[in-house]
Design an enzyme around this catalytic site. Structure first.
Site, PDB file in Angstrom:
ATOM      1  N   LYS A   1       4.787  45.101 -26.145  1.00  0.00           N
ATOM      2  CA  LYS A   1       4.588  45.366 -24.810  1.00  0.00           C
ATOM      3  C   LYS A   1       3.638  44.261 -24.623  1.00  0.00           C
ATOM      4  CE  LYS A   1       2.196  48.621 -27.733  1.00  0.00           C
ATOM      5  NZ  LYS A   1       2.854  49.955 -27.985  1.00  0.00           N
TER       6      LYS A   1
ATOM      7  N   GLY B   1       3.710  56.056 -29.135  1.00  0.00           N
ATOM      8  CA  GLY B   1       3.836  57.143 -29.724  1.00  0.00           C
ATOM      9  C   GLY B   1       2.210  58.440 -30.206  1.00  0.00           C
ATOM     10  N   ASN B   2       1.285  57.573 -30.063  1.00  0.00           N
ATOM     11  CA  ASN B   2       0.516  58.080 -31.397  1.00  0.00           C
ATOM     12  C   ASN B   2      -0.351  58.889 -30.011  1.00  0.00           C
ATOM     13  OD1 ASN B   2      -0.071  55.618 -29.736  1.00  0.00           O
ATOM     14  ND2 ASN B   2      -2.168  55.845 -30.087  1.00  0.00           N
TER      15      ASN B   2
ATOM     16  N   LYS C   1      16.711  47.380 -35.426  1.00  0.00           N
ATOM     17  CA  LYS C   1      16.419  48.553 -34.642  1.00  0.00           C
ATOM     18  C   LYS C   1      16.484  49.639 -35.524  1.00  0.00           C
ATOM     19  CE  LYS C   1      12.716  51.156 -32.403  1.00  0.00           C
ATOM     20  NZ  LYS C   1      11.519  50.946 -32.609  1.00  0.00           N
TER      21      LYS C   1
ATOM     22  N   LYS D   1      10.543  50.864 -25.751  1.00  0.00           N
ATOM     23  CA  LYS D   1      10.233  52.082 -24.447  1.00  0.00           C
ATOM     24  C   LYS D   1       9.332  51.275 -23.416  1.00  0.00           C
ATOM     25  CE  LYS D   1       5.486  52.581 -25.476  1.00  0.00           C
ATOM     26  NZ  LYS D   1       5.512  52.211 -26.683  1.00  0.00           N
TER      27      LYS D   1
HETATM   28  P1  ADP Z   1       2.442  52.501 -29.665  1.00  0.00           P
HETATM   29  O1  ADP Z   1       2.848  53.699 -30.895  1.00  0.00           O
HETATM   30  O2  ADP Z   1       1.295  52.631 -29.491  1.00  0.00           O
HETATM   31  O3  ADP Z   1       3.431  52.171 -28.805  1.00  0.00           O
HETATM   32  P2  ADP Z   1       2.053  50.633 -31.886  1.00  0.00           P
HETATM   33  O4  ADP Z   1       2.544  51.186 -32.684  1.00  0.00           O
HETATM   34  O5  ADP Z   1       3.748  50.110 -31.324  1.00  0.00           O
HETATM   35  O6  ADP Z   1       2.084  50.937 -30.157  1.00  0.00           O
HETATM   36  O7  ADP Z   1       1.481  49.397 -31.349  1.00  0.00           O
HETATM   37  C1  ADP Z   1       0.080  49.245 -31.168  1.00  0.00           C
HETATM   38  C2  ADP Z   1      -0.464  48.760 -32.897  1.00  0.00           C
HETATM   39  O8  ADP Z   1      -0.252  47.136 -32.528  1.00  0.00           O
HETATM   40  C3  ADP Z   1      -1.701  48.633 -33.716  1.00  0.00           C
HETATM   41  O9  ADP Z   1      -2.449  50.370 -33.870  1.00  0.00           O
HETATM   42  C4  ADP Z   1      -2.364  47.944 -33.941  1.00  0.00           C
HETATM   43  O10 ADP Z   1      -2.297  47.526 -35.243  1.00  0.00           O
HETATM   44  C5  ADP Z   1      -0.992  46.461 -34.273  1.00  0.00           C
HETATM   45  N1  ADP Z   1      -0.749  45.601 -33.434  1.00  0.00           N
HETATM   46  C6  ADP Z   1      -0.227  44.496 -33.688  1.00  0.00           C
HETATM   47  N2  ADP Z   1      -0.116  42.705 -33.279  1.00  0.00           N
HETATM   48  C7  ADP Z   1      -1.756  43.329 -32.307  1.00  0.00           C
HETATM   49  C8  ADP Z   1      -2.368  42.544 -31.722  1.00  0.00           C
HETATM   50  N3  ADP Z   1      -1.782  41.098 -31.446  1.00  0.00           N
HETATM   51  N4  ADP Z   1      -2.992  42.605 -30.883  1.00  0.00           N
HETATM   52  C9  ADP Z   1      -3.538  44.703 -30.715  1.00  0.00           C
HETATM   53  N5  ADP Z   1      -2.857  44.915 -32.164  1.00  0.00           N
HETATM   54  C10 ADP Z   1      -1.896  44.537 -32.260  1.00  0.00           C
HETATM   55 MG    MG Z   2       2.746  53.708 -33.406  1.00  0.00          MG
END
Ligand code: ADP
Ligand code: MG
Length: 342
Positions: free
Chosen positions: A290, A25-26, A143, A228
Site C-alpha cells: 500500500k 479484502g475485508n 505469493k 492489487k
Molecule cells: P487489505 O486486506 O485491506 O488490503 P491488509 O490486511 O493486506 O489489507 O493490510 C492491512 C493490515 O496491515 C492492517 O490490518 C494491519 O494489521 C497491517 N499492518 C502492517 N503493518 C502496518 C503498519 N505499519 N501500519 C498500519 N498497519 C499495518
Molecule cells: Mg487484509
C-alpha cells in the site's frame, strides 16, 4: 483563481473528479470469516455506503478490489473436484472473481445510490494487466495461493509440474506464484470511455489478470498474481486520476507498528516518504504494497494518495483522515472538493 484554471496554469494532468478506490479484502469478506454470500453482500453494502458519499460530493470513483479469499475458495474447489472437472487455471480464476465481485458491487451500489436519490450506470470491466516477461519476480515466486496441502502432494507437484511450494506452518504446504509489477492496463481505453460516459467503473479486480505480450504481439495469461494496490496505482496513473484512495481496516500507516512506540503518520511529501522507506520496513504482505503504491502514484505525477480506514473514505479524500502522501512542494495547496474555488 478558480481551481480548474489553477490546475491548467500549473500544467497538471490529472482529472480532479476521478478517484481510484482500492478496496481491501475485508471490504467484501472480513479476514478469516467463512462467510455466506449474504454476509459478503452486507460487507459490500457497508463499503458502497462510503462510496455513495463520494459520488454525492461530485467525485467519480473507479473501484479496484482484492480477491484473495474468493480466488482461494475457487482453488479449493479445483482441488476437491479434480476427479470430476478439469482444474481452472489461475488466470481464469482471476477473471471469474472479477465477474463475481463486480456483480456484487454493481448491484449493491445501484441499490445504495437509489436510496440516496442518485443514479449512475455501474459497470465492471474484466481487466488484463500487462506484466513484463523479464520481470525478476518470475525467477522468484513469493505469493502463496490456494489450499494448504500435505508435504507429499507438494513434493509431487514440485517434481512433476515444476511448481514452487513452501511449508507455511503446521497447517502444511502452499503453492507459490510470482508477483510481477504491473506495467500497463490492457482495457484502459474502454475504461476511459465508460468514465467519460458518466459511469462508475469496477476494474483491475484482484490486481487484474496478469498477461504477457508475446514477441508476435499476442496476449497470453500467466500464472502469477499482481498486487492489487500496485495495480490500482498503475490504473490511477493511466486514468489521470487526481487521487488514489486505499481503504483498509486501520486508520492509516503507522511507524513502529504494533509496538509501544507506534505512531500513525498524517501527511508526508514524496521525498519525506522516500526518506522514511530507507529506515522503516513496512510488512511485505500487508502495509508494504500500500505504501509502495501510494509512493509510486504520487511520484509519477498523481495528485494525492491516501491510505485510511473504510469509514473515513470521504475525509481521507479531503486529506482530513488517514495517511496522506502529496507531491513535494504542495503541502499547503487548498485542494478539496471538486468544483470548490481554491
Ligand atoms: P487489505 O486486506 O485491506 O488490503 P491488509 O490486511 O493486506 O489489507 O493490510 C492491512 C493490515 O496491515 C492492517 O490490518 C494491519 O494489521 C497491517 N499492518 C502492517 N503493518 C502496518 C503498519 N505499519 N501500519 C498500519 N498497519 C499495518
Ligand atoms: Mg487484509
Amino acid at each position: 483563481m478558480a481551481r480548474e484554471t489553477l490546475i491548467d496554469w500549473l500544467g497538471m494532468r490529472t482529472d480532479s473528479k476521478r478517484i481510484v478506490v482500492a478496496l481491501g479484502g475485508n471490504a467484501i469478506l472480513r479476514s478469516k470469516e467463512l462467510s455466506s454470500y449474504g454476509e459478503q453482500f452486507e460487507n459490500v453494502r457497508r463499503t458502497c455506503r462510503q462510496i455513495v458519499q463520494l459520488i454525492a460530493e461530485g467525485y467519480q470513483p473507479i473501484f479496484t478490489h482484492g480477491n484473495g479469499p474468493q480466488v482461494g475458495n475457487l482453488l479449493i474447489q479445483n482441488e476437491a473436484a479434480a476427479q470430476l472437472v478439469p482444474a481452472v487455471p489461475l488466470d481464469v480464476c482471476g477473471a471469474e472473481t472479477q465477474g463475481q465481485i463486480g456483480y456484487m458491487i454493481q448491484q449493491t451500489l445501484r441499490n445504495e445510490l437509489r436510496e440516496r436519490g442518485l443514479s449512475r450506470p455501474v459497470a465492471s470491466v474484466v481487466t488484463q494487466v500487462l506484466v513484463d516477461a523479464d520481470d525478476p519476480a518470475f525467477a522468484q515466486p513469493v505469493k502463496p495461493i490456494g489450499p494448504f496441502l500435505p508435504r507429499g502432494v507438494a513434493e509431487e507437484r514440485m517434481r512433476d509440474k515444476r511448481e514452487s511450494w513452501t511449508q507455511i506452518d503446521a497447517r502444511g504446504w502452499r503453492k507459490l506464484v510470482p508477483s510481477p509489477q504491473p506495467v500497463g492496463i490492457v482495457e484502459v481505453d474502454i475504461i476511459h470511455a465508460l468514465l467519460d460516459g458518466g459511469a462508475v467503473v469496477v476494474a483491475c479486480g484482484g490486481g487484474g489478470v496478469p498477461v504477457l505480450r508475446r514477441p508476435d504481439g499476442r496476449l497470453q495469461g500467466v500464472e502469477a498474481v499482481v498486487d492489487k494496490d500496485l495495480a490500482a496505482a498503475r490504473l490511477a496513473l493511466e486514468l489521470h486520476a487526481e487521487t488514489l484512495l486505499i481503504l483498509t481496516d486501520v486508520p492509516g500507516v503507522a511507524v513502529n507498528f504494533g509496538k509501544a512506540t507506534q505512531r500513525f503518520l498524517r501527511r508526508l511529501t514524496v521525498t519525506e516518504l522516500e526518506d522514511l522507506l530507507v529506515q522503516e520496513p513496512f510488512s511485505a504482505g500487508s502495509m508494504g504494497p500500500k505504501v509502495r503504491a501510494a509512493y509510486r502514484f504520487v511520484h509519477d505525477g498523481g495528485g494525492q494518495a491516501t491510505i485510511c480506514a473504510l469509514e473515513d473514505a470521504l475525509a481521507g479524500v479531503r486529506g482530513d483522515a488517514g495517511t496522506v502522501i502529496v507531491p513535494d512542494g504542495t503541502m499547503q495547496l487548498p485542494f478539496h472538493a471538486p468544483g470548490q474555488r481554491g
